[in-house]
Write a protein that holds these residues in place. Structure first.
Motif, PDB file in Angstrom:
ATOM      1  N   ILE A   1       0.865  -1.176   0.000  1.00  0.00           N
ATOM      2  CA  ILE A   1       0.000   0.000   0.000  1.00  0.00           C
ATOM      3  C   ILE A   1       0.905   1.231   0.000  1.00  0.00           C
ATOM      4  O   ILE A   1       1.622   1.475   0.967  1.00  0.00           O
ATOM      5  N   PRO A   2       0.943   2.016  -1.069  1.00  0.00           N
ATOM      6  CA  PRO A   2       1.832   3.183  -1.088  1.00  0.00           C
ATOM      7  C   PRO A   2       1.542   4.118   0.083  1.00  0.00           C
ATOM      8  O   PRO A   2       0.385   4.469   0.346  1.00  0.00           O
ATOM      9  N   ASN A   3       2.599   4.507   0.799  1.00  0.00           N
ATOM     10  CA  ASN A   3       2.410   5.393   1.950  1.00  0.00           C
ATOM     11  C   ASN A   3       1.761   6.714   1.552  1.00  0.00           C
ATOM     12  O   ASN A   3       1.071   7.345   2.359  1.00  0.00           O
ATOM     13  N   SER A   4       1.965   7.139   0.300  1.00  0.00           N
ATOM     14  CA  SER A   4       1.392   8.402  -0.147  1.00  0.00           C
ATOM     15  C   SER A   4      -0.128   8.363  -0.193  1.00  0.00           C
ATOM     16  O   SER A   4      -0.777   9.409  -0.197  1.00  0.00           O
ATOM     17  N   LEU A   5      -0.706   7.170  -0.220  1.00  0.00           N
ATOM     18  CA  LEU A   5      -2.163   7.044  -0.307  1.00  0.00           C
ATOM     19  C   LEU A   5      -2.810   6.843   1.061  1.00  0.00           C
ATOM     20  O   LEU A   5      -4.035   6.756   1.153  1.00  0.00           O
ATOM     21  N   ILE A   6      -2.008   6.760   2.106  1.00  0.00           N
ATOM     22  CA  ILE A   6      -2.555   6.530   3.445  1.00  0.00           C
ATOM     23  C   ILE A   6      -2.878   7.870   4.096  1.00  0.00           C
ATOM     24  O   ILE A   6      -2.026   8.756   4.193  1.00  0.00           O
ATOM     25  N   ASP A   7      -4.113   8.007   4.546  1.00  0.00           N
ATOM     26  CA  ASP A   7      -4.542   9.222   5.231  1.00  0.00           C
ATOM     27  C   ASP A   7      -4.203   9.150   6.714  1.00  0.00           C
ATOM     28  O   ASP A   7      -3.680  10.097   7.289  1.00  0.00           O
ATOM     29  N   GLN A   8      -4.500   8.009   7.343  1.00  0.00           N
ATOM     30  CA  GLN A   8      -4.104   7.795   8.718  1.00  0.00           C
ATOM     31  C   GLN A   8      -4.281   6.318   9.061  1.00  0.00           C
ATOM     32  O   GLN A   8      -4.976   5.581   8.360  1.00  0.00           O
ATOM     33  N   ILE A   9      -3.620   5.893  10.131  1.00  0.00           N
ATOM     34  CA  ILE A   9      -3.739   4.534  10.642  1.00  0.00           C
ATOM     35  C   ILE A   9      -4.335   4.627  12.041  1.00  0.00           C
ATOM     36  O   ILE A   9      -3.804   5.333  12.904  1.00  0.00           O
ATOM     37  N   GLU A  10      -5.438   3.920  12.266  1.00  0.00           N
ATOM     38  CA  GLU A  10      -6.099   3.918  13.565  1.00  0.00           C
ATOM     39  C   GLU A  10      -5.922   2.547  14.202  1.00  0.00           C
ATOM     40  O   GLU A  10      -6.092   1.515  13.545  1.00  0.00           O
TER      41      GLU A  10
END
Length: 758
Positions: free
Chosen positions: A197-206
């Motif tokens: 999963i490209p880090n650039s596409l991650i909004d946040q990790i909960e």
């Protein structure tokens, strides 16, 4: 007389110079509201100030010229603006700040299945932003979680390097991984779902620690991790990142968004990772790091609808070819008994959809499906597996007076088939296939602004195990605007799914023994949480997040490595298993750009059976994590120092003669990174990983047992199947790579760059 004239001339000249100086002034706001105590400096100078309680700031005595103003305050994106100052011309420069992805009052959805302010959530939820991931760049989210307090990526195989995620000391099968709230990553695909999963596409990790089965069903027993991808309209127009390491690893992320007409926005991302440089620093003739060739393609569509109703569809395709083994192994030896290698071909695809029904009421239909195929060999032992998971869920969010209600119905389809005893019965191999319908209800009742109580109940029906009820309760006390106390009680369950790719059962020569028909696991959890925020007048921020937890399991399914060194015996625990401890995070931010995020967890995880209690295998007694960051604003340079510390773990030995240590030492992985942001749209970073050059072979005669005889050709057994000590095998061992608790990869440098266009 001359001296007096010189003094008068100097004063006159000073007045002329001062008369030619100017000021820059204005207000700092967010959506028109003043932002107090914002830190404001002029780049490359010693001049600066802070906004007052009304958001007003002023910097005097500026000589004519060009300046760059930098403004920063906790919870907002950094502000940068160039300006010119003329002779004696004051300049009004108002600053409008944008909330940061690291805002202290984050919106979270994981704890209650609805978007709420983190401070308002009755369920404690930890939030990690893309900035956190950038502090220690990794090729996958799996590795990035190593610096999250209480969460540990566990490598389960010395040869193939696959693993799972432990939360508060609980094994990987108890952790449910979600993408955009959908449970598409579980069982066989946990480690693969966290890769690509490209880090650039991650909004946040909960992250939620503790049972969440009331909302998410089976496998959310120990906790869950929800990876939330960006909403396409808010993503960068284009993003590219690439980095490489001194070991020869190469990672590439590319992301872009585009519009299709006026009704759809599309977000696309590609991740490619390659490592093909066999290294054997510990001298056992086995690769220290698994070789990998991986590609993942992700796409997400957001459709625009009336009344801002939600409609999104996302999909991902993942393929990986990885192998580890003897240094002379090539694909020509795959599946043979001449040169040992573990080769894994993985193909996986996923689809996720969310659709808000066109009604006045808030009703959401969510669906997901994934198909995971794996073709593996471990030496001469094949492992062929297919897993398919389908999930559909309808929720109704309804507020009545002081009651915030959530009703839901879900249907889950599980299919699992492999060539191990996991799917074998008297009729031969038979796939495990089941439909699990569910109903759940949740009610949060607010007594007042300070007190709220949440109650929930879920009902699942599993044809193999019958009716399953999982209640939960949570109480939130808002002591003040910056003090929150929470109490959570929950139950969890996990249906039988013996092989979630248990590599210890597939490698080496241990025989897998299933003692009896396995029953579902149950758990009860209590969690106390205290969250406090402190804002100092000078802009310093202190955040404290502390928890105490207790989880007790019944019917826990455990692999027994100790009863027989040649077997792994799976059975329900006839007793109890307890995970208990305390955990705390300290978040400290200073106006000068220095930031600390420090965490520690002390835990006791043990099983008790027949009056005998012992620590769970491969579980640390304490852990610590830290992220220290400082920005030299005049240099556009940020330094990040990250690391973790793990206490001793009990390790799987092969018998009384095994010379390896029964417990691991206290060990630590530490990293440093330098990031330069002085060129518009670009970031350059470099650093060193594993500064201490720590590897688990320190203090041990070897890590992999019988690495010189991986097919046990020279191992002798007695009539009872026990290994006999010989001159060639003085410790009475068989080949076994399950003695693993940390990565074999030593110190290495890295360099990378990011390019972003908004």
């Amino acid at each position: 007389m001359i001296k007096n004239l010189l003094v008068l001339f100097s004063l006159f000249f000073a007045q002329i110079v001062i008369g030619q100086s100017a000021s820059v002034l204005g207000t700092v706001t967010e959506n028109g509201a003043p932002v107090p105590f914002a830190n404001i400096i002029l780049k490359g100078t010693a001049m600066g100030t802070a906004s007052d309680e009304n958001g007003f700031y002023k910097i005097d005595d500026l000589a004519p010229g060009k300046y760059v103003l930098l403004a920063s305050v906790i919870g907002f994106e950094p502000y940068r603006q160039s300006f010119l100052i003329g002779k004696a011309d004051d300049l009004t420069l108002n600053i409008e700040l944008l909330p940061s992805a690291e805002a202290l009052d984050e919106t979270v959805v994981t704890g209650t299945l609805k978007a709420v302010n983190r401070m308002e959530s009755p369920v404690p939820v930890e939030v990690y932003s893309p900035t956190f991931l950038k502090q220690n760049p990794t090729p996958s989210v799996f590795e990035a979680l190593q610096n999250v307090n209480g969460v540990r990526p566990q490598i389960n195989c010395n040869v193939c390097n696959t693993g799972d995620i432990h939360i508060n000391g609980l094994e990987g099968p108890y952790t449910l991984v979600l993408i955009d709230g959908m449970p598409i990553v579980s069982g066989l695909g946990t480690v693969y779902g966290l890769s690509g999963i490209p880090n650039s596409l991650i909004d946040q990790i909960e992250i939620v620690k503790g049972p969440a089965s009331t909302l998410y069903g089976s496998e959310a027993v120990g906790g869950l991790i929800n990876i939330i991808t960006k909403h396409a309209p808010e993503a960068p127009n284009f993003f590219a990142e690439s980095f490489g390491t001194g070991w020869g690893e190469f990672n590439l992320d590319i992301g872009a968004k585009f519009s299709l007409g006026e009704k759809a926005d599309v977000l696309t991302g590609v991740n490619y990772f390659k490592y093909d440089n066999p290294i054997d620093n510990n001298g056992d003739n086995f690769t220290d790091l698994t070789l990998q060739d991986r590609i993942s393609v992700f796409q997400k569509w957001n459709f625009k609808r009336d009344a801002s109703r939600i409609f999104s569809v996302a999909g991902r395709f993942f393929y990986e070819d990885r192998w580890g083994g003897e240094m002379q192994w090539t694909p020509a030896f795959r599946g043979g008994d001449e040169i040992y290698g573990e080769s894994i071909y993985t193909r996986r695809w996923e689809v996720i959809g969310k659709y808000q029904l066109p009604f006045k009421e808030k009703m959401m239909l969510s669906v997901s499906y994934n198909d995971h195929h794996q073709n593996s060999v471990y030496g001469d032992v094949p492992y062929l597996a297919d897993q398919r998971i389908g999930f559909g869920q309808l929720t109704w969010d309804k507020t009545i007076g002081k009651h915030d209600l959530l009703f839901g119905s879900a249907l889950r389809y599980n299919y699992y088939d492999d060539d191990t005893p996991a799917t074998a019965n008297l009729r031969g191999n038979e796939a495990d296939e089941v439909l699990i319908p569910s109903l759940f209800v949740q009610d949060e009742y607010k007594f007042s602004d300070k007190h709220s109580l949440l109650g929930g109940l879920r009902y699942d029906y599993d044809s193999r195990h019958g009716n399953i009820f999982t209640p939960r309760a949570a109480y939130r006390w808002r002591i003040s605007d910056n003090d929150i106390f929470r109490v959570n009680f929950g139950t969890g369950f996990r249906v039988v799914n013996l092989f979630t790719e248990d590599h210890a059962a597939l490698t080496g020569s241990r025989e897998v023994v299933i003692a009896e028909e396995l029953n579902p696991e149950r758990s009860v959890n209590v969690n106390l949480n205290y969250l406090k925020k402190i804002y100092a007048d000078d802009g310093t921020f202190v955040g404290i997040d502390a928890s105490a937890f207790y989880t007790q399991f019944s019917n826990q399914i455990l692999p027994d490595y100790d009863t027989n060194a040649n077997q792994i015996i799976y059975d329900n625990l006839d007793g109890k298993s307890v995970s208990q401890g305390i955990s705390a995070n300290l978040d400290l931010v200073f106006p000068n750009g220095l930031k600390f995020l420090v965490g520690a967890t002390f835990q006791d995880v043990r099983q008790t059976e027949n009056g005998i209690s012992q620590r769970q295998i491969l579980t640390e007694s304490f852990t610590g994590t830290w992220n220290v960051s400082y920005t030299f604003r005049n240099l556009d340079l940020t330094v990040d120092y990250t690391g973790n510390l793990y206490g001793p773990m009990r390790l799987p030995l092969l018998g009384e003669l095994d010379p390896r240590s029964e417990f691991s030492p206290t060990w630590s992985i530490q990293n440093i990174q330098f990031t330069y942001k002085g060129i518009e749209n670009f970031e350059f970073y470099t650093g060193i990983k594993n500064l201490l050059n720590w590897t688990p072979n320190r203090g041990n005669p070897f890590i992999i047992a019988r690495a010189n005889d991986p097919f046990d050709q020279n191992v002798q057994f007695d009539n009872q199947g026990n290994v006999v000590a010989t001159d060639d095998n003085p410790f009475a061992l068989t080949f076994d790579p399950s003695y693993v608790y940390g990565p074999n990869q030593g110190i290495r440098g890295f360099f990378g760059l990011r390019y972003t266009v908004f």
